[in-house]
Design a protein around this motif. Structure first.
Motif, PDB file in Angstrom:
ATOM      1  N   GLU A  39       0.641  -1.190   0.151  1.00  0.00           N
ATOM      2  CA  GLU A  39       0.146   0.042  -0.170  1.00  0.00           C
ATOM      3  C   GLU A  39       0.559   1.142  -0.129  1.00  0.00           C
ATOM      4  O   GLU A  39       0.408   2.224  -0.444  1.00  0.00           O
ATOM      5  N   ALA A  40       2.502   1.135   0.502  1.00  0.00           N
ATOM      6  CA  ALA A  40       3.216   2.373   0.727  1.00  0.00           C
ATOM      7  C   ALA A  40       2.912   2.973  -0.763  1.00  0.00           C
ATOM      8  O   ALA A  40       3.630   3.952  -0.984  1.00  0.00           O
ATOM      9  N   VAL A  41       2.730   1.983  -2.187  1.00  0.00           N
ATOM     10  CA  VAL A  41       3.573   2.136  -3.224  1.00  0.00           C
ATOM     11  C   VAL A  41       2.165   2.791  -4.446  1.00  0.00           C
ATOM     12  O   VAL A  41       1.943   3.131  -5.226  1.00  0.00           O
ATOM     13  N   LEU A  42       0.831   2.252  -3.511  1.00  0.00           N
ATOM     14  CA  LEU A  42       0.069   2.005  -4.446  1.00  0.00           C
ATOM     15  C   LEU A  42      -0.712   3.144  -5.280  1.00  0.00           C
ATOM     16  O   LEU A  42      -1.493   3.456  -6.355  1.00  0.00           O
ATOM     17  N   ASP A  43      -0.228   4.490  -4.617  1.00  0.00           N
ATOM     18  CA  ASP A  43      -0.988   5.863  -5.336  1.00  0.00           C
ATOM     19  C   ASP A  43       0.762   6.597  -6.119  1.00  0.00           C
ATOM     20  O   ASP A  43       0.221   7.763  -6.589  1.00  0.00           O
ATOM     21  N   LYS A  44       1.153   5.225  -6.784  1.00  0.00           N
ATOM     22  CA  LYS A  44       2.758   5.442  -7.373  1.00  0.00           C
ATOM     23  C   LYS A  44       2.499   5.435  -9.102  1.00  0.00           C
ATOM     24  O   LYS A  44       2.453   3.688  -9.322  1.00  0.00           O
ATOM     25  N   PRO A  45       2.374   6.119  -9.799  1.00  0.00           N
ATOM     26  CA  PRO A  45       2.293   5.435 -11.278  1.00  0.00           C
ATOM     27  C   PRO A  45       3.114   4.427 -12.099  1.00  0.00           C
ATOM     28  O   PRO A  45       4.504   4.819 -11.233  1.00  0.00           O
ATOM     29  N   THR A  46       3.444   2.930 -12.157  1.00  0.00           N
ATOM     30  CA  THR A  46       4.554   3.016 -13.208  1.00  0.00           C
ATOM     31  C   THR A  46       4.276   3.299 -14.284  1.00  0.00           C
ATOM     32  O   THR A  46       3.568   3.551 -14.962  1.00  0.00           O
ATOM     33  N   GLU A  47       4.964   1.905 -15.386  1.00  0.00           N
ATOM     34  CA  GLU A  47       5.689   2.446 -16.871  1.00  0.00           C
ATOM     35  C   GLU A  47       4.216   1.072 -17.230  1.00  0.00           C
ATOM     36  O   GLU A  47       4.400   0.919 -18.880  1.00  0.00           O
ATOM     37  N   LEU A  48       3.580   0.743 -16.711  1.00  0.00           N
ATOM     38  CA  LEU A  48       2.722  -0.496 -16.705  1.00  0.00           C
ATOM     39  C   LEU A  48       1.917  -0.522 -17.302  1.00  0.00           C
ATOM     40  O   LEU A  48       0.975   0.734 -17.138  1.00  0.00           O
ATOM     41  N   GLU A  49       0.923  -1.181 -18.938  1.00  0.00           N
ATOM     42  CA  GLU A  49      -0.248  -1.053 -19.278  1.00  0.00           C
ATOM     43  C   GLU A  49      -0.655  -2.403 -19.280  1.00  0.00           C
ATOM     44  O   GLU A  49      -0.244  -3.616 -18.365  1.00  0.00           O
ATOM     45  N   ILE A  92      -1.268  -7.608 -19.342  1.00  0.00           N
ATOM     46  CA  ILE A  92      -0.356  -7.031 -18.362  1.00  0.00           C
ATOM     47  C   ILE A  92       0.739  -6.566 -19.616  1.00  0.00           C
ATOM     48  O   ILE A  92       1.244  -7.952 -19.951  1.00  0.00           O
ATOM     49  N   LYS A  93       0.960  -5.332 -19.749  1.00  0.00           N
ATOM     50  CA  LYS A  93       2.237  -5.077 -20.516  1.00  0.00           C
ATOM     51  C   LYS A  93       3.195  -4.264 -19.727  1.00  0.00           C
ATOM     52  O   LYS A  93       3.241  -3.691 -19.562  1.00  0.00           O
ATOM     53  N   HIS A  94       4.605  -5.175 -19.387  1.00  0.00           N
ATOM     54  CA  HIS A  94       5.266  -4.673 -18.888  1.00  0.00           C
ATOM     55  C   HIS A  94       6.286  -5.315 -19.288  1.00  0.00           C
ATOM     56  O   HIS A  94       6.700  -4.957 -19.772  1.00  0.00           O
ATOM     57  N   PRO A  95       6.505  -3.334 -18.652  1.00  0.00           N
ATOM     58  CA  PRO A  95       8.477  -3.473 -19.888  1.00  0.00           C
ATOM     59  C   PRO A  95       9.565  -4.140 -19.864  1.00  0.00           C
ATOM     60  O   PRO A  95      10.446  -4.180 -20.814  1.00  0.00           O
ATOM     61  N   LYS A  96       9.730  -4.677 -19.284  1.00  0.00           N
ATOM     62  CA  LYS A  96      11.050  -5.879 -18.960  1.00  0.00           C
ATOM     63  C   LYS A  96      10.816  -7.417 -18.972  1.00  0.00           C
ATOM     64  O   LYS A  96      11.225  -8.093 -19.750  1.00  0.00           O
ATOM     65  N   GLY A 226       9.131  -8.516  -7.925  1.00  0.00           N
ATOM     66  CA  GLY A 226      10.120  -7.346  -7.538  1.00  0.00           C
ATOM     67  C   GLY A 226       9.645  -6.933  -7.783  1.00  0.00           C
ATOM     68  O   GLY A 226      11.095  -6.277  -6.915  1.00  0.00           O
ATOM     69  N   ASP A 227       9.486  -6.246  -8.167  1.00  0.00           N
ATOM     70  CA  ASP A 227       8.882  -4.236  -9.054  1.00  0.00           C
ATOM     71  C   ASP A 227       8.372  -3.517  -7.967  1.00  0.00           C
ATOM     72  O   ASP A 227       8.402  -2.806  -8.708  1.00  0.00           O
ATOM     73  N   GLN A 228       7.314  -4.463  -7.194  1.00  0.00           N
ATOM     74  CA  GLN A 228       5.878  -3.969  -6.482  1.00  0.00           C
ATOM     75  C   GLN A 228       4.937  -2.894  -7.405  1.00  0.00           C
ATOM     76  O   GLN A 228       4.375  -2.489  -7.271  1.00  0.00           O
ATOM     77  N   SER A 229       5.172  -3.742  -9.596  1.00  0.00           N
ATOM     78  CA  SER A 229       4.501  -2.967  -9.998  1.00  0.00           C
ATOM     79  C   SER A 229       2.638  -3.883  -9.855  1.00  0.00           C
ATOM     80  O   SER A 229       1.940  -2.903 -10.831  1.00  0.00           O
ATOM     81  N   VAL A 230       2.940  -4.905  -9.635  1.00  0.00           N
ATOM     82  CA  VAL A 230       2.019  -6.466  -9.479  1.00  0.00           C
ATOM     83  C   VAL A 230       1.866  -7.099  -8.678  1.00  0.00           C
ATOM     84  O   VAL A 230       2.872  -7.301  -8.070  1.00  0.00           O
ATOM     85  N   PHE A 231       0.660  -7.001  -7.471  1.00  0.00           N
ATOM     86  CA  PHE A 231       1.074  -7.705  -7.223  1.00  0.00           C
ATOM     87  C   PHE A 231      -0.390  -8.846  -6.900  1.00  0.00           C
ATOM     88  O   PHE A 231      -1.757  -8.647  -7.815  1.00  0.00           O
ATOM     89  N   ALA A 232      -0.191 -10.386  -6.270  1.00  0.00           N
ATOM     90  CA  ALA A 232      -1.203 -11.320  -6.159  1.00  0.00           C
ATOM     91  C   ALA A 232      -1.566 -10.830  -4.447  1.00  0.00           C
ATOM     92  O   ALA A 232      -0.959 -10.697  -3.950  1.00  0.00           O
TER      93      ALA A 232
END
Length: 307
Positions: A39-49, A92-96, A226-232
């Motif tokens: 939850e500490a990072v949820l309000d910050k966007p990433t490069e994922l689509e 999900i499109k992950h840039p890496k 491991g990059d806090q972009s997608v969570f299960a």
């Protein structure tokens, strides 16, 4: 001799009650974390689509997708009926790490020849397969992508969420909630053959290795890449291994609730699914936990299981 025969039949009966006999192993992907860390990072966007695609229009008995015995449903005088729903695939499109599906949509093969896709006539009739109206098949979804998918994240193993498997390459990694594959419920006597048929020749199921959440908000959270972009997120109730996915995209966080909640009315009124759930009480607790999460992060978008 009589005792041994009875014991043998009991063992066989219990074995037949598992969701699937498909091979299962612990997932090597993902790390268990706390809900605070997530939850500490949820309000910050990433490069994922993230793209959600409706694969078919369909119908279901409302009593399956909404608990009509809930006091709110009774107060609203909601009666059982055929409810319009859809079946989705989320891309999900992950840039890496590339492209991943959350659930699978519905394959052309299933629509044109259900038996060849693992569905016998009895299950096809019970789930009203003839009512499915194609919008975009799994094959069409995959063909539109610039590269092959790197994996599939399943919310659970009900047939409508794996009904695109006939279109998936056999070597594609498949991830599922802990305990989902070997869960023992009476309904599996009816569904196991179909689930096995849909998974036939596919990769071994990899189970998320959830651990207790220190904050006790959820049954467990996995940082998938491991990059806090997608969570299960473990949300048991509809099935024991039901899993929601939380994706941080360019435009903000998106919650893929799966069948922790099928319908918009159910979400708005905090009413869990009905007859299709293994444990209605546990399903309610998981739904309340997801709604509390969204309450703490009100800009989060919510995409439900079927509406």
């Amino acid at each position: 001799m009589g005792y041994k025969i009875k014991l043998t039949f009991l063992i066989l009966f219990l074995s037949a009650c598992t969701t699937t006999t498909h091979p299962v192993e612990p997932s090597k992907l993902g790390t268990a974390i706390s809900s605070d860390t997530m939850e500490a990072v949820l309000d910050k966007p990433t490069e994922l689509e993230l793209e959600t695609i409706a694969s078919v229009d369909w119908v279901a008995d409302l009593s399956d997708v909404l608990n009509l015995k809930d006091p709110k449903a009774e107060a609203a005088a909601i009666k059982d009926r055929k409810e319009p729903i859809q079946v989705y695939a989320h891309v999900i499109k992950h840039p890496k790490f590339g492209y991943f599906l959350v659930d699978t949509g519905v394959s052309e093969k299933l629509l044109s020849d259900p038996r060849s896709a693992g569905v016998n006539w009895l299950v096809a009739k019970k789930v009203q397969l003839a009512e499915m109206k194609k919008l975009k098949s799994t094959e069409q979804i995959l063909t539109a992508l610039p590269q092959k998918i790197s994996g599939i994240f399943l919310t659970h193993l009900h047939p409508d969420h794996i009904s695109g498997m006939a279109a998936i390459n056999d070597d594609t990694p498949i991830y599922v909630g802990k305990g989902e594959a070997r869960s023992k419920e009476m309904v599996n006597l009816f569904l196991q053959g179909t689930v096995d048929g849909m998974l036939n020749s596919k990769a071994t199921l990899q189970e998320w290795q959830f651990e207790s959440d220190p904050q006790k908000r959820f049954n467990g959270v996995i940082d998938i890449f491991g990059d806090q972009s997608v969570f299960a997120i473990s949300v048991p109730g509809h099935t024991i291994g039901s899993t929601a996915y939380l994706v941080r995209t360019k435009t903000g966080a998106v919650l893929l609730a799966g069948d922790a909640c099928h319908t918009r009315w159910g979400w708005d009124n905090t009413v869990e699914p009905g007859n299709s759930s293994d444990n209605v009480k546990l399903s309610r607790a998981s739904l309340e936990a997801l709604k509390a999460l969204v309450g703490r992060h009100p800009h989060m978008e919510v995409r439900l299981g079927h509406q």
